[in-house]
Motif scaffolding. Structure first.
Motif, short mmCIF file in Angstrom:
data_model
loop_
_atom_site.label_atom_id
_atom_site.label_comp_id
_atom_site.label_asym_id
_atom_site.label_seq_id
_atom_site.Cartn_x
_atom_site.Cartn_y
_atom_site.Cartn_z
N TRP A 4 49.62 11.77 66.47
CA TRP A 4 49.08 10.90 67.67
C TRP A 4 48.53 9.40 67.34
O TRP A 4 48.49 8.60 68.13
CB TRP A 4 48.27 11.88 68.20
N THR A 5 47.76 9.39 66.26
CA THR A 5 47.07 8.22 65.74
C THR A 5 48.04 7.36 65.70
O THR A 5 47.85 5.99 65.99
CB THR A 5 46.32 8.41 64.52
N ALA A 6 49.10 7.45 64.89
CA ALA A 6 50.02 6.31 64.83
C ALA A 6 50.88 5.92 65.93
O ALA A 6 50.88 4.70 66.14
CB ALA A 6 51.22 7.10 63.77
N ALA A 7 51.13 6.72 67.04
CA ALA A 7 51.49 6.61 68.18
C ALA A 7 50.61 5.58 69.07
O ALA A 7 50.84 4.51 69.57
CB ALA A 7 51.78 7.68 69.11
N LEU A 8 49.24 5.85 69.01
CA LEU A 8 48.32 5.32 69.64
C LEU A 8 48.04 3.85 69.11
O LEU A 8 47.78 2.73 69.67
CB LEU A 8 46.86 5.88 69.90
N TYR A 9 48.18 3.68 67.72
CA TYR A 9 47.91 2.52 66.96
C TYR A 9 49.15 1.53 67.28
O TYR A 9 48.79 0.42 67.77
CB TYR A 9 48.02 2.74 65.35
N ARG A 10 50.42 2.16 67.41
CA ARG A 10 51.29 1.14 67.89
C ARG A 10 51.19 0.52 69.38
O ARG A 10 51.71 -0.40 69.58
CB ARG A 10 52.55 1.90 67.82
N ARG A 11 50.59 1.53 70.03
CA ARG A 11 50.35 0.95 71.56
C ARG A 11 49.02 0.36 71.78
O ARG A 11 48.86 0.09 72.82
CB ARG A 11 50.51 2.41 72.28
N ARG A 12 48.40 0.10 70.66
CA ARG A 12 46.94 -0.58 70.86
C ARG A 12 46.19 0.23 71.79
O ARG A 12 45.53 -0.62 72.58
CB ARG A 12 47.18 -1.93 71.24
N GLU A 13 46.10 1.49 71.83
CA GLU A 13 45.30 2.38 72.90
C GLU A 13 44.12 2.66 71.90
O GLU A 13 44.21 2.67 70.68
CB GLU A 13 46.13 3.35 73.34
N ALA A 14 43.18 3.29 72.66
CA ALA A 14 41.83 3.89 72.16
C ALA A 14 41.82 5.42 71.81
O ALA A 14 42.50 6.02 72.42
CB ALA A 14 40.74 3.48 72.78
N LEU A 15 41.00 5.82 70.91
CA LEU A 15 41.01 7.10 70.38
C LEU A 15 39.68 7.54 70.22
O LEU A 15 38.87 6.65 69.55
CB LEU A 15 41.88 7.31 69.20
N ALA A 16 39.39 8.84 70.55
CA ALA A 16 38.10 9.54 69.94
C ALA A 16 38.35 10.94 69.58
O ALA A 16 39.51 11.55 70.27
CB ALA A 16 37.24 9.44 71.12
#
Length: 215
Positions: free
Chosen positions: A82-94
């Motif tokens: 998940w973190t890898a996918a969101l990093y590529r999409r430049r989205e935020a995570l908590a």
């Protein structure tokens, strides 16, 4: 989740935005595809942007029951992908972990970053399942984030076997929630599906997600 570690969408229901609206949301499309060959019916589209980004808030069950059958290891594999996918999409995570008697903010809200193996591998399990504390912490964190970024869409994901005595109230500051159920096998209680219905959330069984092996 495939061998490439990309997140696939557990959501089976179509959104109000039709197939022809917005750009393709590949994270959700790959989740909808599962292990099957990609076809048009799997496509999920992003709605027209109403704000700057999406914040994905993950509630990770780290209680003792998640050690059974490698549940936590699989959840951590999902989190890593998940973190890898969101990093590529430049989205935020908590990320909020909960076990014992408390919930902890493992990753405060912010843009997802690369190279997450170390902190994810260090997540341990044990003790009871303070799910209500996790939801309460998520509400506080998300309320603060919403004040700073009022146009951000917030998606909440609960990764749990839902082996706790009391079902917590639904999160108040998420635009949409999904329950990923790690309670599998002949002795499964089915509480995750009940919780998803109570929350008006999407539901997916973790056994349908082919997560990569944890590191």
């Amino acid at each position: 989740m495939g061998a490439g570690g990309r997140l696939r969408n557990p959501t089976r229901r179509r959104r109000s935005a039709g197939h022809g609206e917005g750009r393709i949301d590949w994270v959700r499309t790959l989740l909808a595809k599962g292990p099957a060959r990609l076809c048009r019916t799997h496509l999920r589209h992003r709605p027209p942007p109403a704000g700057s980004l999406t914040l994905h808030c993950l509630l990770l069950d780290c209680s003792a029951s998640m050690l059974r059958g490698g549940r936590l290891a699989r959840a951590k594999g999902l989190l890593l992908a998940w973190t890898a996918a969101l990093y590529r999409r430049r989205e935020a995570l908590a990320v909020i972990g909960f076990a014992g008697e408390r919930a902890l903010l493992l990753q405060p809200p912010g843009k997802a970053v690369a190279f997450n193996e170390r902190w994810i591998a260090a997540i341990a399990a044990g003790g009871a399942t303070p799910a209500a504390a996790a939801v309460a912490l998520a509400d506080r964190v998300l309320a603060q984030y919403r004040r700073r970024a009022p146009n951000t869409r917030i998606a909440l994901w609960l990764l749990s076997d839902v082996r706790f005595a009391y079902l917590p109230p639904p999160p108040q500051h998420a635009d949409h929630s999904t329950v990923i159920d790690f309670d599998e096998g002949p002795r499964a209680l089915g509480r995750a599906l009940h919780l998803a219905r109570a929350w008006n959330a999407d539901y997916v069984s973790a056994c349908t997600l082919a997560a990569p092996r944890s590191r």
